[in-house]
Design a protein around this motif. Structure first.
Motif, mmCIF file in Angstrom:
data_model
loop_
_atom_site.group_PDB
_atom_site.id
_atom_site.type_symbol
_atom_site.label_atom_id
_atom_site.label_comp_id
_atom_site.label_asym_id
_atom_site.label_seq_id
_atom_site.Cartn_x
_atom_site.Cartn_y
_atom_site.Cartn_z
ATOM 1 N N ASP A 1 0.835 -1.188 0.000
ATOM 2 C CA ASP A 1 0.000 0.000 0.000
ATOM 3 C C ASP A 1 0.874 1.243 0.000
ATOM 4 O O ASP A 1 1.728 1.429 0.868
ATOM 5 C CB ASP A 1 -0.928 -0.003 1.222
ATOM 6 N N ALA A 2 0.668 2.124 -0.986
ATOM 7 C CA ALA A 2 1.540 3.286 -1.164
ATOM 8 C C ALA A 2 1.452 4.277 -0.010
ATOM 9 O O ALA A 2 2.295 5.174 0.094
ATOM 10 C CB ALA A 2 1.224 3.983 -2.485
ATOM 11 N N ASN A 3 0.457 4.141 0.870
ATOM 12 C CA ASN A 3 0.391 5.007 2.038
ATOM 13 C C ASN A 3 1.578 4.767 2.969
ATOM 14 O O ASN A 3 1.961 5.650 3.735
ATOM 15 C CB ASN A 3 -0.918 4.789 2.791
ATOM 16 N N HIS A 4 2.158 3.587 2.907
ATOM 17 C CA HIS A 4 3.312 3.256 3.757
ATOM 18 C C HIS A 4 4.614 3.850 3.222
ATOM 19 O O HIS A 4 5.644 3.812 3.893
ATOM 20 C CB HIS A 4 3.503 1.737 3.832
ATOM 21 N N MET A 5 4.576 4.362 2.017
ATOM 22 C CA MET A 5 5.800 4.657 1.280
ATOM 23 C C MET A 5 6.325 6.064 1.549
ATOM 24 O O MET A 5 5.570 7.016 1.679
ATOM 25 C CB MET A 5 5.507 4.511 -0.215
ATOM 26 N N LEU A 6 7.629 6.190 1.642
ATOM 27 C CA LEU A 6 8.320 7.462 1.523
ATOM 28 C C LEU A 6 8.792 7.590 0.079
ATOM 29 O O LEU A 6 8.860 6.596 -0.649
ATOM 30 C CB LEU A 6 9.508 7.517 2.478
ATOM 31 N N PRO A 7 9.104 8.781 -0.385
ATOM 32 C CA PRO A 7 9.611 8.919 -1.749
ATOM 33 C C PRO A 7 10.738 7.936 -2.032
ATOM 34 O O PRO A 7 11.667 7.778 -1.238
ATOM 35 C CB PRO A 7 10.088 10.375 -1.794
ATOM 36 N N THR A 8 10.631 7.259 -3.169
ATOM 37 C CA THR A 8 11.495 6.127 -3.492
ATOM 38 C C THR A 8 11.966 6.242 -4.935
ATOM 39 O O THR A 8 11.182 6.561 -5.830
ATOM 40 C CB THR A 8 10.711 4.807 -3.316
ATOM 41 N N PHE A 9 13.244 5.992 -5.164
ATOM 42 C CA PHE A 9 13.770 5.996 -6.519
ATOM 43 C C PHE A 9 13.448 4.666 -7.188
ATOM 44 O O PHE A 9 13.719 3.597 -6.642
ATOM 45 C CB PHE A 9 15.289 6.221 -6.504
ATOM 46 N N MET A 10 12.815 4.732 -8.369
ATOM 47 C CA MET A 10 12.453 3.520 -9.098
ATOM 48 C C MET A 10 12.933 3.625 -10.540
ATOM 49 O O MET A 10 13.066 4.713 -11.096
ATOM 50 C CB MET A 10 10.926 3.308 -9.088
#
Length: 441
Positions: free
Chosen positions: A223-232
């Protein structure tokens, strides 16, 4: 990472005895396909209907769109969602182009569901009128969702993904008509020419503002709510790493189909090594609290600067609350010396005179608008309705209503419609599909 996307072009789709792809014709065994879709015991009834460009057909409430695909190296098309977790964006994937699995409610809609017309005035508002749509029209026993404004639609959305993988298997042993190659070398191993060009990052802000799980976009099933900005790596986005959520008002949504074919990513790829050095994707997030928004913006700016970016494109999914994340991110990037362009729609009210975004800043001085979510759209009746036309006429579906004190009901007795652009499925094409233009009077 190197992604080879093998394309098969669907010219027509029909029902038949065997599910197969031959000479541009996708044949579907409906009984077998429905068994795949109805593996979830929560799905109580389902049908499959084919809608083609030019058909006198209206589809509503549309919940999700997915391009049928097959992962040649094995494993699920959507890692962490429809199967095991694995690294995608590298290897070979096959796609059935010009076709699409649409997930459609049979009886009920929510504010994140929308409308597609396959012909006439309404067809120009959405990309999906141009595709051959395999419509999974279904209902579930999830009574708690029926009259909810915000639905998770999980059983139906997952059924659509299973169906898209089932159809994708038809080309598993065939040779694609053409192959698109997407490859970016590690930053430290790029050519001198690439390194000499302006470094550009693409900052994506997928729907992630719901603190209750089940409504947000998923990144590898997380779930993207758990995410901090991430390099992909951009290939991960194009190859099934991200699944659309169910929360966002419909014209502003990024469907799973959008992620699989993200035009802005492909456009940046086209310029890589020619006019820019495409660094990659910073997958950011949308938040609720102001401090969370500011923190995410600082992470994005630091990451972009550390990666050597000189310019950035920021795209947000949605409007309203997410506007604060969008503007904060642009300001933080500009403060870090990264020239930034924003890509969004706007909410200027039915009269077009309201402030376009919830928050603004002078540093956000290069914004590409994809249209006004509140713009009125009037559509004539259509011969056939797939789904439930009354879904648009219930208070709750964004852009439609039961009875406006001035305009009356959204759905008229003759089947014609007056609605806001809000209800057009992925109508603002913020992913980069937009054909809308700005005109000064």
């Amino acid at each position: 990472m190197k992604l080879e996307l093998g394309n098969f072009y669907v010219k027509d789709a029909v029902f038949g005895d065997e599910t197969a792809f031959k000479d541009g014709i996708l044949t579907i065994n409906k009984e077998e396909a429905l068994k795949v879709a109805m593996e979830d015991e929560n799905i109580t009834e389902a049908d499959i209907v084919i809608a083609k460009p030019g058909d006198n057909i209206r589809i509503v409430p549309v919940k999700e769109a997915i391009e049928p695909r097959f992962r040649v190296s094995g494993g699920p098309v959507f890692p962490g969602v429809t199967g095991e977790l694995l690294q995608d964006g590298n290897g070979k994937t096959y796609a059935l182009k010009n076709s699409n699995v649409l997930v459609v409610g049979k009886k009920w809609g929510g504010f994140q569901d929308g409308l597609i017309d396959m012909s006439g005035e309404g067809a120009k508002y959405t990309l999906f009128s141009e595709l051959i749509n395999i419509c999974l029209v279904a209902d579930t026993n999830e009574d708690f969702e029926k009259r909810e404004q915000q639905k998770k639609n999980k059983a139906l959305r997952w059924a659509g993904m299973r169906l898209s993988e089932y159809l994708g298997k038809t080309v598993s042993k065939l040779v694609p008509e053409d192959v698109e190659c997407f490859e970016l070398h590690p930053l430290t191993k790029r050519t001198e020419k690439e390194k000499s060009l302006p470094g550009v990052v693409f900052v994506m802000q997928p729907q992630s503002q719901m603190e209750e799980m089940g409504y947000n976009d998923l990144v590898y099933g997380w779930d993207a709510n758990h995410m901090l900005p991430t390099f992909m790596h951009p290939n991960e986005v194009l190859d099934g790493a991200i699944i659309s959520g169910s929360f966002m008002p419909c014209s502003s949504k990024w469907s799973t189909y959008d992620f699989q074919n993200y035009p802005m990513i492909k456009r940046l790829y086209e310029e890589h090594g020619k006019t820019i050095n495409f660094i990659g994707v910073i997958m950011s997030n949308l938040n609720v609290a102001l401090e969370q928004k500011e923190r995410a913006a600082l992470f994005v700016a630091q990451m972009a600067k550390s990666l050597g970016a000189e310019a950035a494109v920021v795209a947000e999914e949605g409007y309203g609350n997410p506007d604060a994340d969008f503007i904060a991110c642009i300001v933080a990037l500009e403060d870090a010396g990264v020239k930034t362009i924003g890509l969004t729609n706007e909410c200027t009210g039915r009269d077009g005179a309201s402030q376009p975004l919830v928050t603004l800043d002078q540093k956000a001085n290069a914004i590409v608008s994809c249209g006004n979510v509140s713009e009125f759209i009037m559509l004539p009746p259509m011969e056939t309705v797939i789904g439930d036309l009354e879904a648009l006429g219930r208070d709750g579906l964004s852009g439609g209503w039961a009875n406006d004190e001035v305009l009356g009901p959204s759905v008229r007795e003759d089947g014609s419609i007056i609605m806001e652009n809000n209800a057009m499925f992925c109508g603002d094409r913020v992913a980069g599909w937009s054909t809308k233009t700005m005109v000064e009077y």
